[in-house]
Design a protein around this motif. Structure first.
Motif, PDB file in Angstrom:
ATOM      1  N   ASP A 122       7.856   3.860   6.632  1.00 49.34           N
ATOM      2  CA  ASP A 122       7.513   3.764   8.201  1.00 49.34           C
ATOM      3  C   ASP A 122       6.553   3.801   8.815  1.00 49.34           C
ATOM      4  O   ASP A 122       5.838   4.123  10.343  1.00 49.34           O
ATOM      5  CB  ASP A 122       8.646   4.624   8.408  1.00 49.34           C
ATOM      6  CG  ASP A 122       8.171   6.261   8.828  1.00 49.34           C
ATOM      7  OD1 ASP A 122       7.081   6.491   7.720  1.00 49.34           O
ATOM      8  OD2 ASP A 122       8.566   7.168   9.325  1.00 49.34           O
ATOM      9  N   ARG A 123       5.036   3.555   8.170  1.00 53.17           N
ATOM     10  CA  ARG A 123       4.002   3.653   8.240  1.00 53.17           C
ATOM     11  C   ARG A 123       3.117   2.283   9.200  1.00 53.17           C
ATOM     12  O   ARG A 123       1.766   2.263   9.273  1.00 53.17           O
ATOM     13  CB  ARG A 123       3.112   4.046   7.713  1.00 53.17           C
ATOM     14  CG  ARG A 123       2.928   5.902   7.560  1.00 53.17           C
ATOM     15  CD  ARG A 123       2.833   6.766   6.268  1.00 53.17           C
ATOM     16  NE  ARG A 123       3.753   6.134   4.925  1.00 53.17           N
ATOM     17  CZ  ARG A 123       2.980   6.607   4.211  1.00 53.17           C
ATOM     18  NH1 ARG A 123       2.163   7.494   3.545  1.00 53.17           N
ATOM     19  NH2 ARG A 123       4.745   6.965   2.942  1.00 53.17           N
ATOM     20  N   SER A 124       4.407   1.437   9.572  1.00 55.09           N
ATOM     21  CA  SER A 124       3.552   0.399   9.853  1.00 55.09           C
ATOM     22  C   SER A 124       4.264  -0.799  10.702  1.00 55.09           C
ATOM     23  O   SER A 124       4.711   0.298  11.947  1.00 55.09           O
ATOM     24  CB  SER A 124       3.512  -0.647   8.359  1.00 55.09           C
ATOM     25  OG  SER A 124       2.204  -1.860   8.423  1.00 55.09           O
ATOM     26  N   ALA A 125       4.455  -1.938  11.149  1.00 57.31           N
ATOM     27  CA  ALA A 125       5.500  -2.491  12.136  1.00 57.31           C
ATOM     28  C   ALA A 125       7.177  -2.302  11.495  1.00 57.31           C
ATOM     29  O   ALA A 125       7.892  -2.501  12.385  1.00 57.31           O
ATOM     30  CB  ALA A 125       5.201  -4.081  11.967  1.00 57.31           C
ATOM     31  N   ALA A 126       7.588  -1.604  10.115  1.00 61.53           N
ATOM     32  CA  ALA A 126       8.464  -1.387  11.250  1.00 61.53           C
ATOM     33  C   ALA A 126       9.316  -0.385  10.398  1.00 61.53           C
ATOM     34  O   ALA A 126       8.321   0.623  10.115  1.00 61.53           O
ATOM     35  CB  ALA A 126       9.967  -2.829   9.972  1.00 61.53           C
ATOM     36  N   ASN A 170      -5.848   2.305   9.604  1.00 60.28           N
ATOM     37  CA  ASN A 170      -5.400   3.487   8.559  1.00 60.28           C
ATOM     38  C   ASN A 170      -5.545   5.035   9.482  1.00 60.28           C
ATOM     39  O   ASN A 170      -5.310   6.310   8.741  1.00 60.28           O
ATOM     40  CB  ASN A 170      -6.927   3.259   7.462  1.00 60.28           C
ATOM     41  CG  ASN A 170      -6.669   2.479   6.998  1.00 60.28           C
ATOM     42  OD1 ASN A 170      -4.938   2.355   6.121  1.00 60.28           O
ATOM     43  ND2 ASN A 170      -7.270   1.214   6.786  1.00 60.28           N
ATOM     44  N   LYS A 171      -5.577   5.303  10.765  1.00 59.86           N
ATOM     45  CA  LYS A 171      -6.019   5.656  11.716  1.00 59.86           C
ATOM     46  C   LYS A 171      -4.805   6.051  12.347  1.00 59.86           C
ATOM     47  O   LYS A 171      -4.936   6.005  13.422  1.00 59.86           O
ATOM     48  CB  LYS A 171      -7.777   6.436  12.229  1.00 59.86           C
ATOM     49  CG  LYS A 171      -8.154   6.711  10.537  1.00 59.86           C
ATOM     50  CD  LYS A 171      -9.320   6.921  11.080  1.00 59.86           C
ATOM     51  CE  LYS A 171     -10.671   6.804   9.979  1.00 59.86           C
ATOM     52  NZ  LYS A 171     -11.600   6.682  10.696  1.00 59.86           N
ATOM     53  N   LEU A 172      -3.803   5.796  11.830  1.00 61.14           N
ATOM     54  CA  LEU A 172      -2.497   5.555  13.677  1.00 61.14           C
ATOM     55  C   LEU A 172      -2.153   7.212  13.732  1.00 61.14           C
ATOM     56  O   LEU A 172      -2.112   7.633  13.376  1.00 61.14           O
ATOM     57  CB  LEU A 172      -1.158   4.597  13.261  1.00 61.14           C
ATOM     58  CG  LEU A 172      -0.502   4.806  14.255  1.00 61.14           C
ATOM     59  CD1 LEU A 172      -0.311   3.629  15.215  1.00 61.14           C
ATOM     60  CD2 LEU A 172       1.152   4.489  13.174  1.00 61.14           C
ATOM     61  N   ARG A 186       0.657  -1.637   0.109  1.00 63.79           N
ATOM     62  CA  ARG A 186      -0.093  -0.215  -0.054  1.00 63.79           C
ATOM     63  C   ARG A 186       1.255   0.823  -0.254  1.00 63.79           C
ATOM     64  O   ARG A 186       0.455   2.275  -0.508  1.00 63.79           O
ATOM     65  CB  ARG A 186      -1.064  -0.274   1.344  1.00 63.79           C
ATOM     66  CG  ARG A 186      -0.304  -0.349   2.268  1.00 63.79           C
ATOM     67  CD  ARG A 186      -1.601   0.691   3.738  1.00 63.79           C
ATOM     68  NE  ARG A 186      -2.268  -1.235   3.770  1.00 63.79           N
ATOM     69  CZ  ARG A 186      -3.611  -0.441   3.478  1.00 63.79           C
ATOM     70  NH1 ARG A 186      -4.156   1.168   3.004  1.00 63.79           N
ATOM     71  NH2 ARG A 186      -4.721  -1.159   3.086  1.00 63.79           N
ATOM     72  N   PHE A 187       2.124   1.006   0.478  1.00 63.99           N
ATOM     73  CA  PHE A 187       3.133   2.085   0.653  1.00 63.99           C
ATOM     74  C   PHE A 187       3.901   1.817  -0.452  1.00 63.99           C
ATOM     75  O   PHE A 187       3.896   0.993  -1.439  1.00 63.99           O
ATOM     76  CB  PHE A 187       3.481   2.663   1.710  1.00 63.99           C
ATOM     77  CG  PHE A 187       2.021   2.774   2.042  1.00 63.99           C
ATOM     78  CD1 PHE A 187       1.747   4.487   2.566  1.00 63.99           C
ATOM     79  CD2 PHE A 187       2.036   2.364   3.455  1.00 63.99           C
ATOM     80  CE1 PHE A 187       0.399   4.613   3.156  1.00 63.99           C
ATOM     81  CE2 PHE A 187       0.928   2.692   4.436  1.00 63.99           C
ATOM     82  CZ  PHE A 187       0.522   4.045   4.335  1.00 63.99           C
ATOM     83  N   ALA A 188       5.347   1.976   0.198  1.00 62.57           N
ATOM     84  CA  ALA A 188       6.046   1.197  -0.798  1.00 62.57           C
ATOM     85  C   ALA A 188       7.177   0.593   0.313  1.00 62.57           C
ATOM     86  O   ALA A 188       7.137   1.537   0.926  1.00 62.57           O
ATOM     87  CB  ALA A 188       6.955   2.330  -1.818  1.00 62.57           C
ATOM     88  N   PRO A 189       8.519  -0.349  -0.074  1.00 63.76           N
ATOM     89  CA  PRO A 189       9.643  -0.825   0.934  1.00 63.76           C
ATOM     90  C   PRO A 189      10.424   0.050   1.198  1.00 63.76           C
ATOM     91  O   PRO A 189      10.907   0.850   0.743  1.00 63.76           O
ATOM     92  CB  PRO A 189       9.780  -2.181  -0.158  1.00 63.76           C
ATOM     93  CG  PRO A 189       9.750  -1.967  -1.675  1.00 63.76           C
ATOM     94  CD  PRO A 189       8.188  -1.080  -1.250  1.00 63.76           C
ATOM     95  N   ASP A 240      -8.131  -6.284   9.078  1.00 63.36           N
ATOM     96  CA  ASP A 240      -9.115  -4.809   7.548  1.00 63.36           C
ATOM     97  C   ASP A 240      -8.919  -6.026   5.984  1.00 63.36           C
ATOM     98  O   ASP A 240      -9.784  -5.567   5.405  1.00 63.36           O
ATOM     99  CB  ASP A 240      -7.733  -4.015   7.073  1.00 63.36           C
ATOM    100  CG  ASP A 240      -8.235  -2.863   6.747  1.00 63.36           C
ATOM    101  OD1 ASP A 240      -9.268  -2.298   7.189  1.00 63.36           O
ATOM    102  OD2 ASP A 240      -7.470  -2.307   5.398  1.00 63.36           O
ATOM    103  N   LEU A 241      -7.795  -6.433   6.230  1.00 56.73           N
ATOM    104  CA  LEU A 241      -7.899  -7.429   4.700  1.00 56.73           C
ATOM    105  C   LEU A 241      -9.277  -9.130   4.655  1.00 56.73           C
ATOM    106  O   LEU A 241      -9.123  -9.054   3.555  1.00 56.73           O
ATOM    107  CB  LEU A 241      -6.296  -7.819   4.104  1.00 56.73           C
ATOM    108  CG  LEU A 241      -5.930  -8.641   2.998  1.00 56.73           C
ATOM    109  CD1 LEU A 241      -6.428  -7.687   1.428  1.00 56.73           C
ATOM    110  CD2 LEU A 241      -4.808  -8.805   2.887  1.00 56.73           C
ATOM    111  N   LEU A 242      -8.007  -9.445   6.040  1.00 54.95           N
ATOM    112  CA  LEU A 242      -9.265 -11.080   5.752  1.00 54.95           C
ATOM    113  C   LEU A 242     -10.039 -10.156   7.154  1.00 54.95           C
ATOM    114  O   LEU A 242      -9.685 -11.045   8.070  1.00 54.95           O
ATOM    115  CB  LEU A 242      -7.931 -11.544   6.317  1.00 54.95           C
ATOM    116  CG  LEU A 242      -6.696 -11.960   5.061  1.00 54.95           C
ATOM    117  CD1 LEU A 242      -6.458 -12.752   5.734  1.00 54.95           C
ATOM    118  CD2 LEU A 242      -7.911 -12.447   3.802  1.00 54.95           C
TER     119      LEU A 242
END
Ligand SMILES: Cc1cc2nc3c(=O)[nH]c(=O)nc-3n(C[C@H](O)[C@H](O)[C@H](O)COP(=O)(O)OP(=O)(O)OC[C@H]3O[C@@H](n4cnc5c(N)ncnc54)[C@H](O)[C@@H]3O)c2cc1C
Length: 378
Positions: free
Chosen positions: A41-45, A277-279, A35-38, A208-210
Motif C-alpha cells: 500500500d505504499r504507492s498508487a494502489a 521514497n519520502k511520501l 521494490r516491495f511485494a504485490p 526516479d527510474l527514468l
C-alpha cells in the motif's frame, strides 16, 4: 519453432501485475520485479476499493479500452475464482451545466452506453444518502461499481506465477539499459539479467527510474478517508459508488464489508510529492476540512469525523492521458505510466496492451491517443 521471448516487468503493481499475467498467459518467460511485494500500500494502489465505471467523464476514447478491460476483469475472476469487482453502479451528480457532466452525457450518447437519468424526486426516494443542489443532474451508470486493488494486484501476480512467471519481491530495479544489437539489461543491487524486452510500470517512481524521460510525470499525494454512517444501512456495500462534479469534485465508495464509506478528492486537492521514497503518510487536521465540508453538504447520513485515513501517490501527466508505448528509439522498452487517477479500472487492458507491445511490437487496441510514439507533450 519460435523461441520463447524473455520479458522483464519492472514494477509489479497495478499495471505491472496485469502485464505479468498477460505476458505469462501468452507464453513469454516473465521475470517481474517489485521494490516491495504485490499488493502493498505504499504507492498508487490500496485502500480496499477503486471505482470501476463504463461511463467516462473526460474522454470518450477510453470507452473501447474499458470494454476490453471489462472482458479481462471477467476472465481474471473466472480463472482465479476471486471476487475482484462488484457491479453496484456508479451515480454521477453535479450541476447540469458543468463541463464534465456535459461530457458524461455526450460520451453516453455517442457510445450508446447504458445509463439512467434520475430526477431530484426519484433520487431522494431511491438514494436518500445523497443530497444534491437545485439544478443538479443525476445519472446512474449501471455497468459500474468497485474493484478491490490489493486483492486484484495479488491475484494477477499469483496467476502470473501459476503460469510460470518469476516474481522478484523486495528487489528494486536500479537501471533498465538497452543492449547494443537488441535486448535489455535489468540491473538490481544483486545482479543483472538480460531480456528480449522490458515492460516498465514503476508508477510514481517513473522519474526516479527514468530520469531522462522526455515527458513530465508529476507525482501527487492523495488522501483516502473513511466515514461511518449514522445508520447501518447507509454504508451498505450494495449501494452505488458515486462521483460528484461541480465546484469541489469528489468521489466515494461504500466499503466491501458494508461498514463505512470511503471518500477521495480530485487532483486539485492533492499535494505534490518531491520524492516517492519520502511520501508523507501523516494527515494534518486541516487536510480534512474539505472532506468534512463535503460530508456535511452532500452526505447527511455519514458522521463527518473520519475513522480511518490512508495516503497514496499517483503520477499525473499534464494532459492526464497516460504514456503507453516504447521509449524513444528503444522498441524493446515499453513504458506505461502517468495514469493520472484513472488507471485501476483499465489496468487489465493496459496489461494486455503491454504484452502486445512487448511481444508483437504493436497492439490492435485503439491507443494512438495515449501513445508515446511521436508524442511531444505529456
Ligand atoms: C487515492 C487514489 C484513488 C484512486 N481512485 C481510482 C479509481 O477510483 N478508479 C481508477 O480507475 N483509478 C483510480 N486511481 C488511479 C489508480 O489507482 C492508478 O492509476 C494506478 O494504481 C496506477 O498504477 P501503476 O501500475 O502505474 O502504479 P502502482 O500500482 O503504484 O505500481 C507501481 C509499482 O512499481 C513498483 N516499483 C516502482 N519503482 C520500482 C523499481 N525501481 N523497481 C521495482 N519496482 C518498482 C512499486 O513498488 C509499485 O508496486 C486512484 C489513485 C489513487 C492514488
Amino acid at each position: 519453432m519460435a523461441t520463447r521471448k524473455r520479458v522483464a516487468v519492472v514494477g509489479t503493481g497495478t499495471v505491472g501485475s496485469q502485464a505479468a499475467w498477460r505476458l505469462a498467459a501468452r507464453g513469454a518467460e516473465v521475470v517481474a520485479y517489485d521494490r516491495f511485494a504485490p499488493g502493498h500500500d505504499r504507492s498508487a494502489a490500496g485502500g480496499e476499493t477503486r471505482v470501476f465505471r463504463s461511463v467516462q467523464t473526460d474522454d470518450g476514447r477510453y470507452v473501447p479500452l474499458v470494454r476490453h478491460a471489462d472482458a479481462l476483469w471477467k476472465q481474471l475472476q473466472a480463472e482465479t475464482g476471486r471476487e475482484l469487482r462488484r457491479l453496484t453502479g456508479c451515480l454521477f451528480t453535479g450541476p447540469g451545466d458543468d463541463p464534465e457532466m456535459r461530457t458524461i452525457m455526450k460520451v453516453i450518447a455517442e457510445h450508446g452506453l447504458d445509463h439512467e437519468v434520475i430526477d431530484a424526486e426519484a433520487l431522494a426516494k431511491r438514494f436518500p444518502q445523497f443530497r444534491v443542489d437545485d439544478g443538479d443532474l443525476a445519472v446512474l451508470d449501471p455497468r459500474a461499481g468497485f474493484v478491490r486493488p490489493e486483492l486484484t494486484v495479488q491475484t494477477a501476480a499469483r496467476r502470473a506465477e501459476e503460469l510460470g512467471a518469476r516474481i522478484r519481491r523486495y528487489t528494486p530495479v536500479r537501471e533498465v539499459d538497452p543492449v547494443a544489437g537488441g535486448g535489455v539489461e535489468v540491473r538490481t543491487d544483486s545482479d543483472t539479467e538480460r531480456f528480449d524486452a522490458a515492460v516498465v510500470t514503476p508508477g510514481p517512481w517513473v522519474g526516479d527510474l527514468l530520469p531522462d524521460l522526455p515527458w513530465e510525470v508529476s507525482v501527487y499525494r492523495a488522501i483516502s478517508a473513511w466515514f461511518l454512517p449514522n445508520e447501518d444501512h447507509q454504508a451498505d456495500a450494495e449501494r452505488p459508488a458515486f462521483i460528484r462534479r461541480g465546484d469541489i469534485p469528489f468521489y466515494g465508495i461504500p466499503s466491501p464489508d458494508g461498514l463505512a464509506v470511503k471518500l477521495g478528492l480530485s487532483q486539485a486537492h492533492h499535494k505534490p510529492v518531491d520524492d516517492p521514497n519520502k511520501l508523507d503518510r501523516t494527515v494534518a487536521p486541516e487536510e480534512l476540512e474539505t472532506f468534512t465540508a463535503m460530508v456535511r453538504r452532500y452526505l447527511p447520513g455519514l458522521n463527518p469525523d473520519p475513522v480511518r485515513l490512508a495516503v497514496f501517490m499517483e503520477g499525473y501527466t499534464d494532459s492526464t492521458r497516460p504514456l503507453v508505448g516504447p521509449l524513444p528509439g528503444r522498441d524493446d522498452i515499453i513504458l506505461l505510466a502517468g495514469f493520472s487517477g484513472q488507471g485501476f479500472k483499465l489496468s487489465p487492458a493496459f496489461g494486455d496492451i503491454a504484452a502486445d507491445l512487448a511481444l508483437d511490437g504493436s497492439s490492435a487496441q485503439p491507443i494512438d491517443f495515449l501513445s508515446t510514439t511521436g508524442r511531444t507533450e505529456a
